[in-house]
Write a protein that holds these residues in place. Structure first.
Motif, PDB file in Angstrom:
ATOM      1  N   ALA A 114     -40.741  15.777  15.938  1.00 41.00           N
ATOM      2  CA  ALA A 114     -39.691  14.756  15.817  1.00 41.00           C
ATOM      3  C   ALA A 114     -40.191  13.400  16.297  1.00 41.00           C
ATOM      4  O   ALA A 114     -41.117  13.303  17.113  1.00 41.00           O
ATOM      5  N   THR A 115     -39.551  12.367  15.776  1.00 42.52           N
ATOM      6  CA  THR A 115     -39.821  10.999  16.210  1.00 42.52           C
ATOM      7  C   THR A 115     -38.741  10.565  17.181  1.00 42.52           C
ATOM      8  O   THR A 115     -37.543  10.715  16.905  1.00 42.52           O
ATOM      9  N   LEU A 116     -39.143  10.035  18.323  1.00 45.02           N
ATOM     10  CA  LEU A 116     -38.210   9.564  19.343  1.00 45.02           C
ATOM     11  C   LEU A 116     -38.161   8.045  19.306  1.00 45.02           C
ATOM     12  O   LEU A 116     -39.206   7.385  19.308  1.00 45.02           O
ATOM     13  N   VAL A 117     -36.956   7.503  19.269  1.00 48.55           N
ATOM     14  CA  VAL A 117     -36.771   6.055  19.192  1.00 48.55           C
ATOM     15  C   VAL A 117     -35.887   5.608  20.353  1.00 48.55           C
ATOM     16  O   VAL A 117     -34.827   6.190  20.604  1.00 48.55           O
ATOM     17  N   SER A 118     -36.322   4.574  21.039  1.00 50.01           N
ATOM     18  CA  SER A 118     -35.520   3.972  22.089  1.00 50.01           C
ATOM     19  C   SER A 118     -34.649   2.890  21.469  1.00 50.01           C
ATOM     20  O   SER A 118     -35.149   1.948  20.846  1.00 50.01           O
ATOM     21  N   GLY A 119     -33.350   3.042  21.608  1.00 50.40           N
ATOM     22  CA  GLY A 119     -32.412   2.141  20.964  1.00 50.40           C
ATOM     23  C   GLY A 119     -31.921   1.041  21.877  1.00 50.40           C
ATOM     24  O   GLY A 119     -32.407   0.863  23.001  1.00 50.40           O
ATOM     25  N   PRO A 120     -30.906   0.304  21.445  1.00 53.68           N
ATOM     26  CA  PRO A 120     -30.379  -0.818  22.229  1.00 53.68           C
ATOM     27  C   PRO A 120     -29.483  -0.347  23.369  1.00 53.68           C
ATOM     28  O   PRO A 120     -29.098   0.821  23.465  1.00 53.68           O
ATOM     29  N   PHE A 121     -29.099  -1.302  24.207  1.00 56.73           N
ATOM     30  CA  PHE A 121     -28.192  -1.015  25.305  1.00 56.73           C
ATOM     31  C   PHE A 121     -26.740  -1.082  24.833  1.00 56.73           C
ATOM     32  O   PHE A 121     -26.362  -1.974  24.064  1.00 56.73           O
ATOM     33  N   ALA A 122     -25.954  -0.137  25.293  1.00 62.71           N
ATOM     34  CA  ALA A 122     -24.503  -0.152  25.075  1.00 62.71           C
ATOM     35  C   ALA A 122     -23.872  -0.877  26.253  1.00 62.71           C
ATOM     36  O   ALA A 122     -23.907  -0.383  27.384  1.00 62.71           O
ATOM     37  N   LEU A 123     -23.307  -2.044  25.991  1.00 63.05           N
ATOM     38  CA  LEU A 123     -22.718  -2.873  27.038  1.00 63.05           C
ATOM     39  C   LEU A 123     -21.314  -3.294  26.641  1.00 63.05           C
ATOM     40  O   LEU A 123     -20.933  -3.232  25.465  1.00 63.05           O
ATOM     41  N   SER A 124     -20.564  -3.753  27.587  1.00 57.96           N
ATOM     42  CA  SER A 124     -19.160  -4.071  27.341  1.00 57.96           C
ATOM     43  C   SER A 124     -18.994  -5.187  26.320  1.00 57.96           C
ATOM     44  O   SER A 124     -17.991  -5.242  25.609  1.00 57.96           O
ATOM     45  N   LYS A 125     -19.958  -6.090  26.212  1.00 58.80           N
ATOM     46  CA  LYS A 125     -19.812  -7.222  25.286  1.00 58.80           C
ATOM     47  C   LYS A 125     -19.716  -6.759  23.835  1.00 58.80           C
ATOM     48  O   LYS A 125     -19.146  -7.471  23.006  1.00 58.80           O
ATOM     49  N   ASN A 126     -20.257  -5.587  23.521  1.00 61.58           N
ATOM     50  CA  ASN A 126     -20.144  -5.004  22.182  1.00 61.58           C
ATOM     51  C   ASN A 126     -19.291  -3.743  22.177  1.00 61.58           C
ATOM     52  O   ASN A 126     -19.423  -2.909  21.288  1.00 61.58           O
ATOM     53  N   ASP A 127     -18.421  -3.626  23.184  1.00 60.94           N
ATOM     54  CA  ASP A 127     -17.542  -2.465  23.314  1.00 60.94           C
ATOM     55  C   ASP A 127     -18.340  -1.164  23.383  1.00 60.94           C
ATOM     56  O   ASP A 127     -17.878  -0.127  22.924  1.00 60.94           O
ATOM     57  N   PHE A 128     -19.556  -1.239  23.935  1.00 56.96           N
ATOM     58  CA  PHE A 128     -20.428  -0.083  24.131  1.00 56.96           C
ATOM     59  C   PHE A 128     -20.880   0.558  22.819  1.00 56.96           C
ATOM     60  O   PHE A 128     -21.326   1.699  22.789  1.00 56.96           O
ATOM     61  N   THR A 129     -20.741  -0.181  21.695  1.00 62.05           N
ATOM     62  CA  THR A 129     -21.267   0.309  20.422  1.00 62.05           C
ATOM     63  C   THR A 129     -22.726  -0.092  20.297  1.00 62.05           C
ATOM     64  O   THR A 129     -23.149  -1.145  20.794  1.00 62.05           O
ATOM     65  N   THR A 130     -23.504   0.724  19.623  1.00 67.75           N
ATOM     66  CA  THR A 130     -24.904   0.414  19.351  1.00 67.75           C
ATOM     67  C   THR A 130     -25.266   0.900  17.956  1.00 67.75           C
ATOM     68  O   THR A 130     -24.675   1.854  17.440  1.00 67.75           O
ATOM     69  N   LYS A 131     -26.241   0.249  17.361  1.00 68.39           N
ATOM     70  CA  LYS A 131     -26.820   0.744  16.121  1.00 68.39           C
ATOM     71  C   LYS A 131     -28.284   0.343  16.064  1.00 68.39           C
ATOM     72  O   LYS A 131     -28.692  -0.692  16.603  1.00 68.39           O
ATOM     73  N   LYS A 132     -29.045   1.209  15.417  1.00 75.02           N
ATOM     74  CA  LYS A 132     -30.499   1.033  15.384  1.00 75.02           C
ATOM     75  C   LYS A 132     -31.025   1.552  14.051  1.00 75.02           C
ATOM     76  O   LYS A 132     -30.621   2.620  13.579  1.00 75.02           O
ATOM     77  N   GLU A 133     -31.904   0.794  13.433  1.00 75.29           N
ATOM     78  CA  GLU A 133     -32.519   1.246  12.199  1.00 75.29           C
ATOM     79  C   GLU A 133     -33.635   2.233  12.509  1.00 75.29           C
ATOM     80  O   GLU A 133     -34.446   2.016  13.406  1.00 75.29           O
ATOM     81  N   ILE A 134     -33.659   3.334  11.775  1.00 76.37           N
ATOM     82  CA  ILE A 134     -34.809   4.235  11.805  1.00 76.37           C
ATOM     83  C   ILE A 134     -35.467   4.178  10.429  1.00 76.37           C
ATOM     84  O   ILE A 134     -34.785   4.069   9.414  1.00 76.37           O
ATOM     85  N   SER A 135     -36.783   4.221  10.405  1.00 74.95           N
ATOM     86  CA  SER A 135     -37.510   4.003   9.157  1.00 74.95           C
ATOM     87  C   SER A 135     -38.654   4.997   9.019  1.00 74.95           C
ATOM     88  O   SER A 135     -38.818   5.898   9.842  1.00 74.95           O
ATOM     89  N   ASP A 136     -39.432   4.821   7.964  1.00 73.23           N
ATOM     90  CA  ASP A 136     -40.531   5.737   7.630  1.00 73.23           C
ATOM     91  C   ASP A 136     -40.001   7.158   7.456  1.00 73.23           C
ATOM     92  O   ASP A 136     -40.661   8.141   7.845  1.00 73.23           O
ATOM     93  N   LEU A 137     -38.800   7.254   6.865  1.00 75.55           N
ATOM     94  CA  LEU A 137     -38.207   8.565   6.635  1.00 75.55           C
ATOM     95  C   LEU A 137     -38.876   9.253   5.442  1.00 75.55           C
ATOM     96  O   LEU A 137     -39.283   8.585   4.484  1.00 75.55           O
ATOM     97  N   PRO A 138     -38.969  10.573   5.452  1.00 74.98           N
ATOM     98  CA  PRO A 138     -39.509  11.273   4.291  1.00 74.98           C
ATOM     99  C   PRO A 138     -38.566  11.130   3.101  1.00 74.98           C
ATOM    100  O   PRO A 138     -37.346  11.214   3.252  1.00 74.98           O
ATOM    101  N   LEU A 139     -39.089  10.888   1.921  1.00 72.42           N
ATOM    102  CA  LEU A 139     -38.270  10.660   0.742  1.00 72.42           C
ATOM    103  C   LEU A 139     -37.937  11.974   0.039  1.00 72.42           C
ATOM    104  O   LEU A 139     -38.765  12.889  -0.022  1.00 72.42           O
ATOM    105  N   GLY A 140     -36.712  12.049  -0.473  1.00 71.62           N
ATOM    106  CA  GLY A 140     -36.275  13.258  -1.166  1.00 71.62           C
ATOM    107  C   GLY A 140     -36.110  14.450  -0.245  1.00 71.62           C
ATOM    108  O   GLY A 140     -36.207  15.597  -0.674  1.00 71.62           O
ATOM    109  N   LYS A 141     -35.828  14.179   1.031  1.00 70.17           N
ATOM    110  CA  LYS A 141     -35.731  15.232   2.038  1.00 70.17           C
ATOM    111  C   LYS A 141     -34.432  15.101   2.831  1.00 70.17           C
ATOM    112  O   LYS A 141     -33.797  14.052   2.847  1.00 70.17           O
ATOM    113  N   LYS A 142     -34.073  16.164   3.516  1.00 70.64           N
ATOM    114  CA  LYS A 142     -32.984  16.107   4.476  1.00 70.64           C
ATOM    115  C   LYS A 142     -33.546  15.673   5.820  1.00 70.64           C
ATOM    116  O   LYS A 142     -34.588  16.166   6.265  1.00 70.64           O
TER     117      LYS A 142
END
Length: 517
Positions: free
Chosen positions: A72-100
């Motif tokens: 597996a690939t491990l990715v360190s994402g952004p901080f969840a802080l009150s200024k964004n209501d503790f929401t976070t989102k992060k792009e993951i890439s280099d995914l295998p194509l045509g796969k689950k």
């Protein structure tokens, strides 16, 4: 049952069992994930991953092409802080194509012990150039006071959509109804009572930033929505109810006693902040970071063009102006030029325009309270040549014809019924365009209305429509008139098949559209 959205631990009662698995935290000071996982704007080998902590924390993501998460690939994402209501989102890439792809998300607390939250899991399918594409679309969630009715099975149309196993979902707007209070009970047709799960703050119109945020949290309490989000990447656009009914900068709330905040720009700013926090969409990298319109490519078979009919419009008027001006703007010149150029430059076989409102249906801006007639969408109930907002679309359609851009299909919602329209140049008053299809789906969980009257400027032909019987409107989901659309594109023949389906996933209409190659 009433839930206080600030008492996050109570919401755990409504977390589904399945792909979106939430395991309990072991440390008392550990963060907690209450609202599941979302995937957004899947394209080629990348996708956005969204989640929300209940306290300050750091997002962590792990993904692999197998359930065991081997290599597996491990990715360190952004901080969840009150200024964004503790929401976070992060792009993951280099995914295998045509796969689950299998994904885990958790949060690590920002205290010295770095306590780990529960783990949320999800999965989705990527596409390659040989994939037969399937996706779904629809709009209008939790509208007219019809919220989460657990006795009914919740927002179960989301389960019907999930069971079609789509590659992605286009939410065509009205993702929330910020202007529609949700009460414990609502009177429905035939003497029935619709019983809602309710939460703190949804019993009034949204005015504060926290109240707008609460509307998105409310939808995420539904078990069907959470399970759907854990499997189906989404493409979000917005319409009016994310802010206030039929809004533009010219909206006047001075006589609306429900609102203490009368400044529409302020409401819009708060609504936009909540929309972008809770949306799994990819942030825009241009000079307009909150921009909603964008293109998402799915290889040589499909490009999706997401448009925004809200942010750049002029006021709602009688829509009969003979020349273009800021008053007649709907897309606005910058977006209109972008759309025309992007369609012209697209190498994909199919060009789908995700539109938050239909083209040839007359959509009134509350005629009873705002006479003389004002119009909310493109059409103006005048069957003659293009006037008002129709001028933008006349220009777009003629440019597409002149540039020989083929295989353009419009997908929309907004009017709360299902329909298939063909726009026929030979039956139009403004004829300089290539014929095209428009399909309407919805509502997903809201009152059912329609059908709307038609404007013949662009030769709209009604091929199919399913709506409440004449004289009936605002029917609850009990009536079964909830609809979503499904699109299948065959990689070999290039044929697009559009299906309109009901609350239980039963097909009510189907149309094959051969590609012009």
């Amino acid at each position: 049952m009433k839930i206080n959205l600030k008492q996050q631990h109570l919401v755990r009662l409504f977390i589904p069992i399945g792909l979106c698995i939430l395991t309990p935290s072991y440390a008392q000071n550990a963060p907690n994930i209450e609202h599941g996982i979302q995937f957004g704007d899947l394209q080629h080998d990348s996708v956005m991953v969204w989640s929300r902590s209940d306290s300050p924390a750091k997002m962590m993501i792990e993904y692999a092409d197998n359930k065991e998460f081997t290599n597996a690939t491990l990715v360190s994402g952004p901080f969840a802080l009150s200024k964004n209501d503790f929401t976070t989102k992060k792009e993951i890439s280099d995914l295998p194509l045509g796969k689950k792809v299998y994904v885990k998300v958790w949060y690590e607390g920002l205290t010295n012990d770095r306590a780990k939250s529960n783990v949320v899991t999800g999965e989705f399918d990527t596409l390659d150039d040989q994939t037969n594409i399937r996706f779904v679309w629809g709009g209008d969630t939790a509208g007219q006071g019809y919220g989460i009715n657990e006795e009914f099975g919740g927002m179960k149309i989301y389960d019907a959509m999930r069971r079609t196993e789509p590659h992605f979902f286009i939410h065509s707007g009205d993702i929330i109804y910020a202007d529609g209070p949700i009460a414990l009970e609502k009177e429905a047709e035939e003497g029935k009572t619709w019983t809602n799960l309710v939460a703190h703050g949804v019993d009034k119109v949204a005015e504060s930033l926290d109240e707008f945020r609460g509307r998105y949290q409310y939808n995420l309490m539904d078990k069907n929505v959470q399970a759907f989000n854990a499997e189906v990447p989404q493409i979000w656009q917005w319409d009016d109810h994310e802010v206030v009914n039929n809004w533009s900068d010219a909206k006047d709330l001075s006589n609306d006693t429900r609102y203490q905040v009368k400044d529409v720009p302020l409401l819009t700013a708060r609504a936009a902040a909540a929309f972008h926090e809770y949306s799994p969409k990819r942030p825009n990298s241009s000079g307009e970071p909150s921009r909603v319109y964008r293109k998402i490519s799915y290889g040589p078979l499909l490009d999706v063009f997401v448009i925004d009919m809200r942010s750049y419009r002029g006021p709602n008027t009688n829509n009969l102006q003979k020349t273009s001006s800021p008053e007649t703007a709907l897309l606005g010149q910058k977006q209109l030029s972008w759309l025309s150029d992007s369609l012209n430059n697209s190498d994909a076989v199919w060009k789908v325009i995700a539109s938050d409102m239909p083209i040839g249906l007359n959509v009134s801006d509350d005629y009873d309270n705002n006479p003389p007639q004002r119009w909310e969408a493109v059409a103006n109930n005048n069957d003659g040549v293009a006037l008002g907002r129709e001028l933008e679309f006349e220009k777009l359609f003629s440019e597409l014809k002149n540039n020989q851009v083929e295989n353009v299909v419009w997908l929309t919602a907004d009017v709360h019924y299902a329909a298939a329209h063909y726009y026929e140049p030979m039956k139009a008053a403004s004829k300089n365009f290539n014929g095209f299809w428009e399909f309407v789906a919805g509502p997903l969980n809201a009152g059912s209305f329609g059908p709307n009257s038609k404007d013949a400027t662009f030769g709209i032909q009604t091929i199919f429509e399913k709506a409440p019987p004449k004289g009936q409107s605002n029917l609850s989901p009990y009536a079964g008139l909830q609809f979503f659309g499904e699109v299948n594109i065959d990689n070999k023949s290039k044929t697009m098949t559009v299906n309109l389906k009901d609350l239980n996933g039963e097909m009510v209409f189907s149309q094959d559209i051969p590609a012009k190659l």
